[in-house]
Design a protein around this motif. Sequence first.
Motif, PDB file in Angstrom:
ATOM      1  N   TYR A 335       0.831  -1.218   0.000  1.00 54.21           N
ATOM      2  CA  TYR A 335       0.000   0.000   0.000  1.00 54.21           C
ATOM      3  C   TYR A 335       0.860   1.261   0.000  1.00 54.21           C
ATOM      4  CZ  TYR A 335      -3.947  -3.080   0.879  1.00 54.21           C
ATOM      5  OH  TYR A 335      -4.909  -4.063   0.765  1.00 54.21           O
ATOM      6  N   VAL A 336       1.971   1.232  -0.742  1.00 55.43           N
ATOM      7  CA  VAL A 336       2.863   2.398  -0.743  1.00 55.43           C
ATOM      8  C   VAL A 336       2.508   3.372  -1.868  1.00 55.43           C
ATOM      9  CG1 VAL A 336       4.842   1.317   0.370  1.00 55.43           C
ATOM     10  CG2 VAL A 336       4.555   1.084  -2.088  1.00 55.43           C
ATOM     11  N   THR A 337       2.844   4.621  -1.626  1.00 54.67           N
ATOM     12  CA  THR A 337       2.817   5.645  -2.666  1.00 54.67           C
ATOM     13  C   THR A 337       3.993   6.565  -2.384  1.00 54.67           C
ATOM     14  OG1 THR A 337       1.438   7.258  -3.835  1.00 54.67           O
ATOM     15  CG2 THR A 337       1.288   7.256  -1.419  1.00 54.67           C
ATOM     16  N   GLN A 338       4.191   7.588  -3.219  1.00 55.89           N
ATOM     17  CA  GLN A 338       5.298   8.498  -2.944  1.00 55.89           C
ATOM     18  C   GLN A 338       4.918   9.941  -3.242  1.00 55.89           C
ATOM     19  OE1 GLN A 338       8.909   7.948  -5.185  1.00 55.89           O
ATOM     20  NE2 GLN A 338       7.845   7.521  -7.098  1.00 55.89           N
ATOM     21  N   LEU A 339       5.622  10.830  -2.569  1.00 58.67           N
ATOM     22  CA  LEU A 339       5.408  12.266  -2.683  1.00 58.67           C
ATOM     23  C   LEU A 339       6.707  12.925  -3.114  1.00 58.67           C
ATOM     24  CD1 LEU A 339       3.769  14.880  -2.123  1.00 58.67           C
ATOM     25  CD2 LEU A 339       4.559  14.727   0.254  1.00 58.67           C
ATOM     26  N   LEU A 340       6.613  13.772  -4.117  1.00 57.74           N
ATOM     27  CA  LEU A 340       7.789  14.461  -4.663  1.00 57.74           C
ATOM     28  C   LEU A 340       8.037  15.775  -3.919  1.00 57.74           C
ATOM     29  CD1 LEU A 340       8.529  15.096  -8.407  1.00 57.74           C
ATOM     30  CD2 LEU A 340       8.190  17.056  -6.911  1.00 57.74           C
ATOM     31  N   HIS A 341       9.312  16.091  -3.691  1.00 60.65           N
ATOM     32  CA  HIS A 341       9.707  17.391  -3.128  1.00 60.65           C
ATOM     33  C   HIS A 341      10.731  18.022  -4.065  1.00 60.65           C
ATOM     34  CE1 HIS A 341       7.977  15.940   0.681  1.00 60.65           C
ATOM     35  NE2 HIS A 341       8.714  14.863   0.520  1.00 60.65           N
ATOM     36  N   LYS A 342      10.579  19.323  -4.321  1.00 58.92           N
ATOM     37  CA  LYS A 342      11.559  20.051  -5.137  1.00 58.92           C
ATOM     38  C   LYS A 342      12.256  21.111  -4.284  1.00 58.92           C
ATOM     39  CE  LYS A 342      10.144  19.604  -9.952  1.00 58.92           C
ATOM     40  NZ  LYS A 342      10.033  20.305 -11.250  1.00 58.92           N
ATOM     41  N   PHE A 343      13.570  21.219  -4.462  1.00 58.30           N
ATOM     42  CA  PHE A 343      14.366  22.223  -3.772  1.00 58.30           C
ATOM     43  C   PHE A 343      15.021  23.058  -4.874  1.00 58.30           C
ATOM     44  CE2 PHE A 343      14.186  18.229  -1.455  1.00 58.30           C
ATOM     45  CZ  PHE A 343      13.667  18.626  -0.228  1.00 58.30           C
ATOM     46  N   ALA A 378      10.329  21.987   8.025  1.00 58.05           N
ATOM     47  CA  ALA A 378       8.933  22.337   8.291  1.00 58.05           C
ATOM     48  C   ALA A 378       8.133  22.368   6.988  1.00 58.05           C
ATOM     49  CB  ALA A 378       8.851  23.682   9.004  1.00 58.05           C
ATOM     50  N   GLN A 379       8.741  22.914   5.929  1.00 56.89           N
ATOM     51  CA  GLN A 379       8.076  22.942   4.622  1.00 56.89           C
ATOM     52  C   GLN A 379       7.844  21.519   4.114  1.00 56.89           C
ATOM     53  OE1 GLN A 379       6.627  25.178   2.802  1.00 56.89           O
ATOM     54  NE2 GLN A 379       6.284  23.849   1.028  1.00 56.89           N
ATOM     55  N   ILE A 384       3.873  17.004   3.190  1.00 51.25           N
ATOM     56  CA  ILE A 384       3.364  15.676   3.557  1.00 51.25           C
ATOM     57  C   ILE A 384       1.949  15.792   4.121  1.00 51.25           C
ATOM     58  CG2 ILE A 384       3.683  13.732   5.150  1.00 51.25           C
ATOM     59  CD1 ILE A 384       6.739  14.186   4.824  1.00 51.25           C
ATOM     60  N   VAL A 385       1.716  16.799   4.960  1.00 53.36           N
ATOM     61  CA  VAL A 385       0.376  17.009   5.543  1.00 53.36           C
ATOM     62  C   VAL A 385      -0.637  17.300   4.444  1.00 53.36           C
ATOM     63  CG1 VAL A 385      -1.003  18.581   6.977  1.00 53.36           C
ATOM     64  CG2 VAL A 385       1.192  17.731   7.818  1.00 53.36           C
ATOM     65  N   ARG A 386      -0.259  18.132   3.484  1.00 48.56           N
ATOM     66  CA  ARG A 386      -1.177  18.448   2.370  1.00 48.56           C
ATOM     67  C   ARG A 386      -1.503  17.192   1.566  1.00 48.56           C
ATOM     68  NH1 ARG A 386       2.138  23.744   0.648  1.00 48.56           N
ATOM     69  NH2 ARG A 386       1.155  25.274   2.047  1.00 48.56           N
TER      70      ARG A 386
END
Length: 513
Positions: A335-343, A378-379, A384-386
């Motif tokens: 049941y995995v998914t992933q979330l992308l982060h850009k810096f 924190a960002q 992740i919360v969103r």
Amino acid sequence: MANRWNHGTETMVLRKFGINETYQLAMYLLDQYRGTVLSCRYAVPPRLASAEWRTQLEEVVKVAVVDTIMRHPMLQVGMIDATSKTPSWIQLQSLDLTQHIKWLYIGGHDDFEQTVQETFRVQLDDRFPDLSIKQPGWKITVIRQGNAPIMEVLLTWNHPHFDGAGAKVFHEDFLEMLNNTENGAYERTGLDGDILKLPQAPPLLPTPIESLKSLPLDLKCLAKAFWEETRPQFLDRDVSLAAWCPIRSTPYKTQFRAFFIDNASLLAILALCRQNKTTITGLLNGLALIAFSSCLDSTAAPAFQSSTIMDHRRNLPSAPPDAPWVRSDRAVGNYVTQLLHKFDRELVTRIRSKLPADASEGRDLSADLRRELWAVSAQNRLEIVRKLEAGLRNDLVGLFKYVTDWQQTMSNMAKKRRQFSWLVTNIGVLDGNTSTRLSDTKSDDGQRWSIGRAQFGLSAEIPAAAIEFAPVSVAGRGMCVSANWPDCAVDAMLGERIMADLERWLAQLASQL
């Protein structure tokens, strides 16, 4: 899908693979990924720790494994049509437990910790028996040394069967079963020596999330994904891609490193995370950003992307009334998914401007860098919360519904530029003590099994992130942070320096309170 007999043979097909299962199997078949290991250190009750009780200890472990198998049907099934576009899970009539429980006894002068780490590393890169033998792709290896009051249990598995959160449930339930196995009560229905005869009734498997819930996609999200998939590489000017680390597939070898943080230090770090509105996952993403910015120059890596692996169990409906795992969050499945982060370039340039002039030597984080760290962390948590609040809308698994040939898709991915510089997969806090206690007396607690530490590791994931971080904690006992990278694509000195930075900076943060 309804159960069916396959082509008039004696094979009962239970259901087709779900999206995550097919994706994971494709990587395994292409030798882009091999094994996953979650290892736990168990405190053995004194009555079983003596070497003279070896037979009884082995019997207790075997019975507890059987009880865990019966609770989680994904441990009971094999696969058929594995190399096709639509593999299926099949019912098995029996399991040979000698294929799933291995004992490693070492001498009194051997180094226990070194043996654990060597076994862990070897098993990450081991391939599983031929998929056509129709046995489940998992095993436990138990490492014992003389009369030691501990034993190490390594759970190694082929990812199509279940994910890291499922492995955590396995260990917690195995611990419960060990404590429920009263001395001498070793008989189990269907267990004859090392052969476990499985029930004739077809097992109820956890259902893939796409068969349970809608995975809605906004048109903008769909169009963006289509464009990113089909545009020529010369039109892709995204400087945050990990172009500094071209994807290489061979020779396949995982580099693995790990360090441990004691509970007092972990509690101090968690307190700082709360003060700064983040979590361990957010903090590790932030620390990785500073470490990568320090180790790579602005020409090689002007900006970065990372990925956080997330668990969809919170989005599942209640488990079926007859499900032996009882609760959806206790399902051993995928049941995995992933979330992308850009810096972006501006952020990375600012961080680099605050690094010491000679960053080659190990340095503590300055006050300026700590401010950047907590802002980024924190960002990261906010993102992740969103994602959690969005539920299943615009989820990656929803996009995966449009993939018709996973082996071709993953083969093509290995020819593209790498997207992620790093990834964080945090399976959270493992409960090392059973929730039900026979009594509160210290003497009784001393006779119970418990888990004192855990270590989580992934084999090299060829087309994914250059370096993958895999933390796991045991309640009240501290945390292990591991990292892996493909030996053929990432310089070992870079990986070791980044891990050394993370370990040193976490220790620095822990000492601030």
